[in-house]
Enzyme design. Structure first.
Site, PDB file in Angstrom:
ATOM      1  N   GLU A  65      14.560  12.466  -4.589  1.00  0.00           N
ATOM      2  CA  GLU A  65      14.427  13.406  -3.480  1.00  0.00           C
ATOM      3  C   GLU A  65      15.366  13.068  -2.324  1.00  0.00           C
ATOM      4  OE1 GLU A  65      10.504  13.879  -1.776  1.00  0.00           O
ATOM      5  OE2 GLU A  65      11.145  15.738  -0.824  1.00  0.00           O
ATOM      6  N   ASP A  85      10.437  10.242  -6.827  1.00  0.00           N
ATOM      7  CA  ASP A  85      10.031  10.682  -5.491  1.00  0.00           C
ATOM      8  C   ASP A  85       9.416   9.463  -4.794  1.00  0.00           C
ATOM      9  OD1 ASP A  85       9.182  11.840  -3.207  1.00  0.00           O
ATOM     10  OD2 ASP A  85       8.159  13.523  -4.153  1.00  0.00           O
ATOM     11  N   ILE A  87       8.253   9.066  -1.764  1.00  0.00           N
ATOM     12  CA  ILE A  87       7.007   9.384  -1.051  1.00  0.00           C
ATOM     13  C   ILE A  87       6.662  10.837  -1.350  1.00  0.00           C
ATOM     14  CG2 ILE A  87       5.802   9.546   1.157  1.00  0.00           C
ATOM     15  CD1 ILE A  87       7.794   7.650   2.372  1.00  0.00           C
ATOM     16  N   ASP A  88       5.677  11.045  -2.171  1.00  0.00           N
ATOM     17  CA  ASP A  88       5.198  12.414  -2.379  1.00  0.00           C
ATOM     18  C   ASP A  88       3.959  12.603  -1.517  1.00  0.00           C
ATOM     19  OD1 ASP A  88       5.072  15.014  -3.542  1.00  0.00           O
ATOM     20  OD2 ASP A  88       3.266  14.293  -4.547  1.00  0.00           O
ATOM     21  N   THR A  90       4.702  13.790   1.901  1.00  0.00           N
ATOM     22  CA  THR A  90       5.333  13.306   3.144  1.00  0.00           C
ATOM     23  C   THR A  90       4.567  13.782   4.376  1.00  0.00           C
ATOM     24  OG1 THR A  90       7.417  13.552   1.961  1.00  0.00           O
ATOM     25  CG2 THR A  90       7.566  13.105   4.312  1.00  0.00           C
ATOM     26  N   ASP A 215       8.839  15.934  -8.374  1.00  0.00           N
ATOM     27  CA  ASP A 215       7.388  16.109  -8.247  1.00  0.00           C
ATOM     28  C   ASP A 215       6.737  16.236  -9.631  1.00  0.00           C
ATOM     29  OD1 ASP A 215       7.370  16.351  -5.364  1.00  0.00           O
ATOM     30  OD2 ASP A 215       8.161  18.370  -5.601  1.00  0.00           O
TER      31      ASP A 215
HETATM   32  C1  IPD Z   1       6.031  17.862  -1.630  1.00  0.00           C
HETATM   33  C2  IPD Z   1       4.532  17.778  -1.676  1.00  0.00           C
HETATM   34  C3  IPD Z   1       3.982  19.127  -1.278  1.00  0.00           C
HETATM   35  C4  IPD Z   1       4.501  20.246  -2.191  1.00  0.00           C
HETATM   36  C5  IPD Z   1       6.019  20.226  -2.258  1.00  0.00           C
HETATM   37  C6  IPD Z   1       6.498  18.848  -2.664  1.00  0.00           C
HETATM   38  P1  IPD Z   1       7.231  15.680  -0.698  1.00  0.00           P
HETATM   39  O1  IPD Z   1       6.639  16.648  -1.883  1.00  0.00           O
HETATM   40  O2  IPD Z   1       4.050  17.409  -2.930  1.00  0.00           O
HETATM   41  O3  IPD Z   1       2.600  19.106  -1.325  1.00  0.00           O
HETATM   42  O4  IPD Z   1       4.113  21.489  -1.681  1.00  0.00           O
HETATM   43  O5  IPD Z   1       6.484  21.192  -3.162  1.00  0.00           O
HETATM   44  O6  IPD Z   1       7.918  18.854  -2.763  1.00  0.00           O
HETATM   45  O7  IPD Z   1       8.247  16.499   0.052  1.00  0.00           O
HETATM   46  O8  IPD Z   1       6.073  15.314   0.166  1.00  0.00           O
HETATM   47  O9  IPD Z   1       7.823  14.563  -1.441  1.00  0.00           O
END
Ligand code: IPD
Length: 272
Positions: A65, A85, A87-88, A90, A215
């Site tokens: 990411e 990823d 930090i998922d 964020t 994700d």
């Molecule tokens: C996001 C989260 C969010 C989802 C986004 C993701 P991130 O990842 O999982 O809930 O709606 O599509 O990209 O940006 O926190 O790594």
């Protein structure tokens, strides 16, 4: 302890040689690897001034990411590729809402081979390896097997776009599922952990437009190995780069949800 040690060392179903891949990378130039993997993985070796880039087993590609955010292309080739990823969740992380994960998937010849997702605040390590099952802290995972939407807990995420047309479609999709009598619909703020809930049987389905390959990569292996289905929102096979997904505990449930959804166009990860 370093994050890669936390995530990978106790992983269920990974062979020593796969762990060795990470250790070999770290040995090559530990400082360079540690500082760059989670912040600029595309350049994890490119920045090393001390030694030439590794060849052979340590020569892996990365899609991540933060690298994409700084302009790196997300192209999944046939080369062995880490899809990360760091930090998922964020937004959760920023607000101290305790639903945050690290997600690491691995693909070879465009096939997802294994995935590791670490729920950072609850110290739950989800792992899956193709053909070898899915686990959470050593306990085997199984999806619920639910086929009836009226008994299903359905998870989704809002996605990044907030323009009126996108929001209207997002809310209308949720409304369609509620009209179709889904038992409940939830948004928890981390797509990877929502997908892990599906794998563990705590939820029955998941759909989203606007998520990314980082994700989905690790979670897809975990769900499939827990007996679940991961497909495109059209009802066809999953396209990891298409920024959309339906996942469910059964094919019947996945198709019911796919048929209820209107498409929200987010483009493709490999065309950005
Ligand atoms: C996001 C989260 C969010 C989802 C986004 C993701 P991130 O990842 O999982 O809930 O709606 O599509 O990209 O940006 O926190 O790594």
């Amino acid at each position: 302890m370093h994050r890669t040690d936390v995530c990978l060392a106790p992983a269920q179903g990974l062979t020593l040689s796969e762990l060795g891949t990470v250790q070999e990378c770290q040995k090559h130039c530990p400082e360079c690897f540690r500082s760059s993997l989670f912040f600029d993985p595309e350049n994890a070796f490119g920045r090393c001034k001390q030694r030439p880039a590794p060849q052979g087993p340590a020569c892996r590609r990365f899609i991540a990411e933060e690298a994409a955010a700084s302009g790196a292309k997300c192209v999944l080739t046939h080369s062995p590729t880490w899809i990360i990823d760091p930090i998922d969740g964020t937004c959760n992380f920023v607000h101290r809402f305790p639903t945050v994960a690290v997600s690491i998937g691995f693909a070879v010849r465009q096939e997802l081979e294994f995935g590791v997702i670490y729920h950072c605040t609850e110290e739950r390590l989800y792992t899956g390896r193709r053909g070898r099952g899915a686990f959470c802290n050593g306990q085997r995972l199984r999806v619920s097997g639910e086929t009836d939407l009226s008994k299903a807990l359905v998870l989704t995420e809002i996605g990044p776009k907030r323009d009126p047309a996108t929001l209207k479609l997002f809310l209308s999709n949720m409304e369609r599922l509620l009209h179709a009598k889904a038992h409940g619909v939830r948004v928890i703020g981390s797509s990877t952990l929502a997908l892990c809930h599906l794998a563990s049987g705590a939820a029955d389905a998941y759909y989203q437009f606007g998520l990314h390959c980082w994700d989905l990569a690790a979670a897809t292996v975990i769900i499939r190995e827990a007996g679940g289905i991961v497909i495109d929102t059209s009802g066809g096979p999953l396209d990891l780069m298409a920024c959309r997904v339906v996942a469910a505990s059964t094919r019947e449930m996945a198709m019911l949800i796919a048929q209820a959804l209107q498409t929200i166009n987010y483009g493709r990860d490999d065309e950005k």
